[in-house]
Design a protein around this motif. Sequence first.
Motif, PDB file in Angstrom:
ATOM      1  N   ALA A  55      -3.778  -7.968  10.662  1.00  0.00           N
ATOM      2  CA  ALA A  55      -3.388  -6.682  11.359  1.00  0.00           C
ATOM      3  C   ALA A  55      -4.012  -6.105  12.481  1.00  0.00           C
ATOM      4  N   LEU A  56      -4.964  -7.083  12.847  1.00  0.00           N
ATOM      5  CA  LEU A  56      -5.702  -6.733  14.021  1.00  0.00           C
ATOM      6  C   LEU A  56      -5.170  -7.358  15.508  1.00  0.00           C
ATOM      7  N   GLY A  62      -0.130 -14.444  16.374  1.00  0.00           N
ATOM      8  CA  GLY A  62      -0.424 -14.730  14.961  1.00  0.00           C
ATOM      9  C   GLY A  62      -0.742 -13.785  13.934  1.00  0.00           C
ATOM     10  N   GLY A  63      -0.492 -12.506  14.592  1.00  0.00           N
ATOM     11  CA  GLY A  63      -0.837 -11.293  13.432  1.00  0.00           C
ATOM     12  C   GLY A  63       0.301 -10.570  13.019  1.00  0.00           C
ATOM     13  N   PHE A  64       0.346  -9.208  12.706  1.00  0.00           N
ATOM     14  CA  PHE A  64       1.713  -8.666  12.761  1.00  0.00           C
ATOM     15  C   PHE A  64       1.337  -7.032  12.942  1.00  0.00           C
ATOM     16  N   GLY A  65       0.093  -6.777  13.839  1.00  0.00           N
ATOM     17  CA  GLY A  65      -0.208  -5.409  14.125  1.00  0.00           C
ATOM     18  C   GLY A  65      -0.890  -5.413  15.620  1.00  0.00           C
ATOM     19  N   GLY A  66      -2.263  -5.120  15.628  1.00  0.00           N
ATOM     20  CA  GLY A  66      -2.713  -5.188  16.841  1.00  0.00           C
ATOM     21  C   GLY A  66      -2.747  -3.924  17.837  1.00  0.00           C
ATOM     22  N   GLU A  67      -2.236  -2.850  17.350  1.00  0.00           N
ATOM     23  CA  GLU A  67      -2.055  -1.591  18.197  1.00  0.00           C
ATOM     24  C   GLU A  67      -3.196  -0.859  17.614  1.00  0.00           C
ATOM     25  N   GLY A  68      -3.934   0.145  18.392  1.00  0.00           N
ATOM     26  CA  GLY A  68      -4.735   1.040  18.163  1.00  0.00           C
ATOM     27  C   GLY A  68      -4.717   1.738  16.754  1.00  0.00           C
ATOM     28  N   PHE A  69      -3.557   1.953  16.138  1.00  0.00           N
ATOM     29  CA  PHE A  69      -3.679   2.779  14.958  1.00  0.00           C
ATOM     30  C   PHE A  69      -3.747   1.652  13.696  1.00  0.00           C
ATOM     31  N   ASP A  70      -3.206   0.508  14.068  1.00  0.00           N
ATOM     32  CA  ASP A  70      -3.538  -0.577  13.201  1.00  0.00           C
ATOM     33  C   ASP A  70      -5.209  -0.980  13.229  1.00  0.00           C
ATOM     34  N   ILE A  71      -5.811  -1.060  13.952  1.00  0.00           N
ATOM     35  CA  ILE A  71      -7.008  -1.296  14.048  1.00  0.00           C
ATOM     36  C   ILE A  71      -7.782  -0.155  13.365  1.00  0.00           C
ATOM     37  N   ALA A  72      -7.399   1.047  13.780  1.00  0.00           N
ATOM     38  CA  ALA A  72      -7.998   2.330  12.941  1.00  0.00           C
ATOM     39  C   ALA A  72      -7.853   2.491  11.440  1.00  0.00           C
ATOM     40  N   VAL A  73      -6.572   1.917  11.206  1.00  0.00           N
ATOM     41  CA  VAL A  73      -6.366   2.082   9.573  1.00  0.00           C
ATOM     42  C   VAL A  73      -7.146   0.971   8.772  1.00  0.00           C
ATOM     43  N   VAL A  74      -7.294  -0.267   9.389  1.00  0.00           N
ATOM     44  CA  VAL A  74      -8.207  -1.396   8.898  1.00  0.00           C
ATOM     45  C   VAL A  74      -9.522  -0.878   8.729  1.00  0.00           C
ATOM     46  N   PHE A  75     -10.021  -0.577   9.945  1.00  0.00           N
ATOM     47  CA  PHE A  75     -11.556  -0.209   9.844  1.00  0.00           C
ATOM     48  C   PHE A  75     -12.020   1.220   9.024  1.00  0.00           C
ATOM     49  N   GLU A  76     -10.908   1.966   9.128  1.00  0.00           N
ATOM     50  CA  GLU A  76     -11.343   3.183   8.229  1.00  0.00           C
ATOM     51  C   GLU A  76     -11.629   2.688   6.716  1.00  0.00           C
TER      52      GLU A  76
END
Length: 376
Positions: A55-56, A62-76
């Motif tokens: 997702a990052l 090779g992922g499926f996200g990488g945008e700012g909100f994807d990073i924020a969702v994962v790390f929250e």
Amino acid sequence: MNFQHTEDRRMLADTLNRFVAEQYGFPTRDTLARSDTGFSLEMWQRFAELGIVGALFNETDGGFGGEGFDIAVVFESLGRGLVVEPFLGALVVGHALVQAGNDAQRALVASLVEGSAVAALAHDEPASHYELANVTTRAVRSSNGWVLTGAKAVVQQGEHADFFLVSARTSGAADAEAGISLFLIERDTAGVELRGYPKIDGGRAAELRLNEVCISDHALLGERDAGFATLERAIGAGVLALCAEALGAMDVAKEHTLEYLRTRKQFGVAIGSFQALQHRMADMLLEIEQARSAVINAAAAFGTQRLERERALSAAKHTIGRIGARVAEECIQMHGGIGMTWELPLAHYAKRLVMIDHQFGDEDHHLERYIALNRS
């Protein structure tokens, strides 16, 4: 601005939150954080199998996200569980590989996404004082490559990283943006010396020394002398991740404190009925929502041009540093003496909030940086 996550991101958050709640409870986390490795390779691979690392990164890498909100969702979500696995290193190093790497170097991102490798950023130095361009580690040309000499401080999960992203000066003054180059160095390379130690907030880090480390030209990431822009963008992803992680930790600290105020009794009534504590709790809730707004703003600006992105990131990091310290203090004070005990998860959330402020620049550093960026 639309504050609602997409369906895919909501599903990702639900999946990760459920996994952390069921498989990564505090006793498990505490055992992993205090172990000799500081995290679990098995757990790292399980997270990867769920697609969390993927997702990052975006689809082309090779992922499926990488945008700012994807990073924020994962790390929250990771912050809610105080997860100690090497997500931050994978994010920062992976984004540097994506930006500046050749085909062979970019292929390393796949090993991070599938959880078969651990990467670590080796950039901070003992006297760098958070300044991104303050690099004194030297890289000198040799007949068949480069020779690196210097020291790096607080390399997260450094003892068990398979490879490092190392910043070194190839020209210019010690604090100049121009003249910084980036290199990929494997852990077992001759001359690489590591001294590991436990961190106060759980997990492990290491001091890294480069004793005339000889590497080939293939280890250079991107162009010579032009590594600062890559480093700034990759560490920007790390700043966003830390802000979101702190937000998740704040939410849990708040929930634990609310539960304590509802159940702890004095004079035959719950202490949550005391007006003074109600006022303090209300003020803290407002501060947390301000922190949430700062993270949302940083995530939204992550894909924009440099000045807008870096202003939003520094504003968020300053806000998180200030509010994180206040939340840690208020939650512990409202718990009383028990809030400081090792057995209570709250103490660990408080420590993590305080230490996040000191990663990639504290609140004072980012306030000064924000002011400087606004003058640009």
